[in-house]
Design a protein around this motif. Structure first.
Motif, PDB file in Angstrom:
ATOM      1  N   GLU A 296     -11.025 -11.981  37.626  1.00 19.10           N
ATOM      2  CA  GLU A 296     -10.840 -12.499  37.873  1.00 19.10           C
ATOM      3  C   GLU A 296     -12.869 -13.141  37.018  1.00 19.10           C
ATOM      4  O   GLU A 296     -12.407 -14.240  35.887  1.00 19.10           O
ATOM      5  CB  GLU A 296     -10.425 -13.912  38.308  1.00 19.10           C
ATOM      6  N   ASP A 297     -13.276 -13.004  38.077  1.00 17.96           N
ATOM      7  CA  ASP A 297     -14.807 -13.139  37.403  1.00 17.96           C
ATOM      8  C   ASP A 297     -14.818 -12.632  35.796  1.00 17.96           C
ATOM      9  O   ASP A 297     -15.077 -13.459  34.904  1.00 17.96           O
ATOM     10  CB  ASP A 297     -15.828 -12.142  38.131  1.00 17.96           C
ATOM     11  N   ILE A 298     -14.558 -11.376  35.504  1.00 20.00           N
ATOM     12  CA  ILE A 298     -15.011 -10.840  33.995  1.00 20.00           C
ATOM     13  C   ILE A 298     -14.242 -12.350  33.248  1.00 20.00           C
ATOM     14  O   ILE A 298     -14.679 -12.671  31.604  1.00 20.00           O
ATOM     15  CB  ILE A 298     -13.606  -9.422  33.863  1.00 20.00           C
ATOM     16  N   ARG A 299     -12.321 -12.349  33.363  1.00 16.89           N
ATOM     17  CA  ARG A 299     -12.295 -13.343  32.551  1.00 16.89           C
ATOM     18  C   ARG A 299     -12.581 -14.659  32.397  1.00 16.89           C
ATOM     19  O   ARG A 299     -13.091 -15.181  31.293  1.00 16.89           O
ATOM     20  CB  ARG A 299     -10.772 -13.873  33.145  1.00 16.89           C
ATOM     21  N   ARG A 300     -13.223 -15.036  33.190  1.00 15.44           N
ATOM     22  CA  ARG A 300     -14.176 -16.428  33.515  1.00 15.44           C
ATOM     23  C   ARG A 300     -15.507 -16.394  32.749  1.00 15.44           C
ATOM     24  O   ARG A 300     -15.737 -17.007  32.485  1.00 15.44           O
ATOM     25  CB  ARG A 300     -14.603 -17.278  35.051  1.00 15.44           C
ATOM     26  N   SER A 301     -16.205 -14.822  32.321  1.00 15.51           N
ATOM     27  CA  SER A 301     -17.160 -14.410  32.102  1.00 15.51           C
ATOM     28  C   SER A 301     -17.397 -14.847  30.928  1.00 15.51           C
ATOM     29  O   SER A 301     -18.184 -14.645  29.510  1.00 15.51           O
ATOM     30  CB  SER A 301     -17.938 -13.348  32.385  1.00 15.51           C
ATOM     31  N   ALA A 302     -16.126 -14.053  29.777  1.00 20.31           N
ATOM     32  CA  ALA A 302     -16.499 -13.653  28.517  1.00 20.31           C
ATOM     33  C   ALA A 302     -16.223 -14.790  28.095  1.00 20.31           C
ATOM     34  O   ALA A 302     -17.655 -14.788  26.756  1.00 20.31           O
ATOM     35  CB  ALA A 302     -15.130 -13.294  27.940  1.00 20.31           C
ATOM     36  N   ALA A 303     -16.254 -16.006  27.619  1.00 18.15           N
ATOM     37  CA  ALA A 303     -16.496 -17.172  26.722  1.00 18.15           C
ATOM     38  C   ALA A 303     -17.976 -17.398  27.144  1.00 18.15           C
ATOM     39  O   ALA A 303     -18.957 -17.032  25.637  1.00 18.15           O
ATOM     40  CB  ALA A 303     -16.099 -18.404  26.721  1.00 18.15           C
ATOM     41  N   PRO A 304     -18.087 -17.681  27.994  1.00 21.28           N
ATOM     42  CA  PRO A 304     -20.254 -18.108  28.936  1.00 21.28           C
ATOM     43  C   PRO A 304     -20.871 -16.693  28.276  1.00 21.28           C
ATOM     44  O   PRO A 304     -21.313 -17.336  27.077  1.00 21.28           O
ATOM     45  CB  PRO A 304     -19.887 -17.305  29.985  1.00 21.28           C
TER      46      PRO A 304
END
Lengths: 150, 505
Positions: free
Chosen positions: B248-256
């Motif tokens: 989830e961390d990685i998923r949340r970080s992609a766009a930012p």
């Protein structure tokens, strides 16, 4: 705490203005101005001086109409550090690098009471060794470490 | 000789991957991180403090080491932000917000790991841009004459003083003061000593290192001794395992990360805007873009990786105008430029075209250095954290000793100590009276260059000051300057009106 006028800015602004004017006058009187095609050494300092005077005046003027905060100075820290640097600078030539370092660290204790005698000795010793290794051994800087010129 | 991109890369790798340069890169990155972790010590102080060590090694290696110190210090600053809520650099202030919250929830390891990755990605974007466009920019810049350089430098100074936070008037005042200090010494053109007042060591001018360490380092120490007497909060222990991020961390970080990279490179290339603004804008962008605003302020990973990508991209992109044009856009780049010149390297289009081994060696070393940071510093986090637990009353005398010995080792005389002392007083006075130090440094480095270009322009035009407006490129730059000036005045009036309304209400 807010004051009625920003004395901090008024004071510093006026000082800057004075310095600017002094610089302008100094440049105009001491250095050659030259011609527009071949400007002399005085043009740039004069320009800077004029600009500084203007900025200082503007800062002071705006400060006059604004409220400001008190000036808070860490006198103890400031004087201690300055004395420490002074000691180092004065001792370097006659006494060598190591005594200068010890003096520097010792005077730092004036700024921070937690720097006990034991801490001074430990810190000075470690730093002396580090300085020796890095600057003398690794970099080969030729500075005398002790008064007897090692 | 025209070098294609692949050839340039090959040339650069040869240089960057040499054993000697790998060693110095490692040294720079490690010492940089070590110093960057200490609160209050950022890239500028780290570079100035360690410069005396680089002074005695060969230019390319010195440059690689200095660059390593630069982004090492940035990385160290992020570490302190996450673990201690103490920003290492102003750009890290944003990282503190979410990073420290994550730390308090026991997720410091993940925050640190993701920061490292985000920083690497940000830097990579900046480096790729540098690789793709440097040759092109240099070729265009070779056609610039003195008037264009003059206008460009003026723009850079102006933008830096007005677009950064704080009073633009004070910013400009500090640039002027810096330029005045830069005038001290013998004028190259006329041979006349200026502002030396008969003091012989001043004939060589005031040392950049002494000035910088005094204004930034000494002032910082004087201001920090008493506040640091309260016990620093104990830093968490961080294990390697705790660093593993969740899916989830990685998923949340992609766009930012993507947004941060774009914001960062754009702001990094522009003069006057840099890592700090990029980080804040990225944070603001993430807060706007999120569908879960309540996460922010409580340890949202988006609020770390976005700004960290942005500030690294901005830092790396800041090298582009500095190295290809020779015009620094920020104080840190000004120091970089200054120390390069002390080493005898003149950044600018001539360097890119005439000395590709040096330039591309540097660019490739950026990859190497950032990779080293990623690979080496993650396991070594524990060591850096240990540094944070050294009490300040041991740290500041140590810093002072290295300042003094370092500065003295450059000229083998004690004269620089007096400069450091004087600049320390100046720097602390500036702090007390709320004047920004970064423009001072910019003015000091760019001021003499500005005078030189002005004088050459005047020779070129035979005294006609209209030259700056007659030449098209120079004229357009002047228009931009006026636009910024207008906008700044507008903004000040608007702020003053708001303040007046607020107090009246």
């Amino acid at each position: 705490m807010n004051l009625s006028r920003d004395f901090r800015d008024i004071g510093s602004g006026l000082v800057l203005c004075l310095v600017g004017v002094a610089l302008l006058i100094h440049a105009l009187t001491s250095y050659r101005m030259g011609t527009p095609a071949n400007i002399g050494p005085g043009v740039w300092p004069a320009t800077l001086g004029a600009l500084l005077a203007l900025m200082g005046l503007a800062i002071a003027a705006i400060g006059f109409f604004r409220s400001g905060q008190r000036v808070e100075v860490e006198w103890r820290s400031l004087i201690a550090i300055l004395l420490a640097l002074l000691a180092f600078g004065l001792l370097l030539r006659p006494a060598g690098l190591i005594p200068a370092i010890w003096a520097l660290v010792a005077i730092c204790a004036l700024a921070d009471k937690r720097l006990t005698l034991r801490a001074i000795v430990i810190a000075s010793a470690i730093l002396s060794v580090l300085v020796y290794v890095i600057f003398k051994l690794l970099l080969g800087i030729n500075l005398p470490l002790f008064p007897w010129g090692m | 000789m025209e070098l294609g991109l692949l050839d340039s890369i090959g040339l650069g790798l040869q240089s960057a991957l040499s054993l000697q340069n790998l060693f110095y890169c490692f040294l720079g990155v490690s010492f940089g991180t070590l110093l960057g972790v200490i609160p209050g010590i950022g890239p500028i102080i780290a570079i100035t403090l360690l410069f005396p060590i680089t002074f005695h090694i060969e230019p390319t290696s010195a440059l690689i080491m200095l660059a390593g110190i630069f982004y090492g210090a940035n990385y160290g600053g992020s570490t302190a932000s996450i673990l201690l809520n103490l920003p290492g650099t102003p750009a890290n202030a944003v990282t503190c917000i979410e990073g420290y919250q994550m730390s308090r929830k026991g997720r410091a390891g993940v925050a640190l790991f993701m920061t490292a990755i985000a920083s690497f990605i940000g830097a990579s974007v900046g480096i790729i841009l540098m690789m793709l466009f440097s040759n092109m920019i240099a070729k265009v810049a070779l056609q610039f004459g003195a008037p264009e350089y003059f206008s460009l430098m003026l723009l850079g100074l102006f933008a830096a003083s007005t677009m950064s936070a704080g009073d633009p008037l004070k910013g400009i005042a500090m640039i002027v003061v810096g330029a005045v200090i830069g005038t001290v010494g013998i004028d190259i053109n006329s041979g006349a000593p200026r502002l030396a007042f008969g003091i012989y060591p001043l004939y060589d001018g005031i040392s950049l290192i002494a000035l910088s360490i005094g204004v930034f380092g000494i002032a910082e120490i004087v201001a920090s001794i008493r506040p640091m007497q309260t016990e620093p909060p104990a830093a968490q222990k961080v294990t390697l395992r705790s660093m593993r991020p969740t899916g989830e961390d990685i998923r949340r970080s992609a766009a930012p990360v993507a947004r941060g990279a774009a914001i960062g490179t754009f702001l990094g290339i522009l003069p006057g805007t840099g890592a700090t603004l990029a980080a804040f804008m990225s944070y603001a962008a993430e807060r706007k873009a999120t569908r879960e605003p309540e996460r922010f302020g409580n340890g949202a990973i988006e609020g770390i990786v976005g700004p960290e990508t942005a500030n690294n991209a901005a830092d790396q992109a800041g090298f582009i105008p500095t190295m290809t044009l020779g015009i620094p856009g920020s104080a840190t780049m000004a120091i970089m430029l200054g120390v390069l010149m002390i080493h005898g390297i003149s950044p600018g289009p001539r360097l890119v075209v005439d000395e590709p081994e040096l330039f591309w060696g540097l660019v490739m070393s950026f990859w190497v250095g950032n990779l080293m940071l990623l690979v080496l510093n993650i396991p070594f986090i524990g060591v850096w954290v240990r540094v944070l637990s050294i009490p300040y009353h041991y740290l500041f005398p140590a810093v002072l000793v290295f300042v003094c010995v370092g500065v003295v080792s450059l000229t083998l005389s004690s004269f620089p100590i007096w400069i450091v002392l004087a600049c320390g007083v100046l720097g602390y006075a500036m702090r007390v009276f709320d004047y920004p130090p970064a423009p001072l440094l910019l003015g000091f480095v760019v001021g003499p260059m500005l005078e030189d270009q002005f004088r050459r322009s005047m020779v070129l035009s035979r005294g006609n000051m209209g030259l700056f407006i007659e030449r098209p490129i120079s004229a357009s730059i002047i228009v931009i300057i006026l636009a910024i000036l207008g906008w700044t005045i507008f903004r000040s009036i608007r702020n003053a009106r708001r303040a007046a309304n607020a107090t009246a209400a």
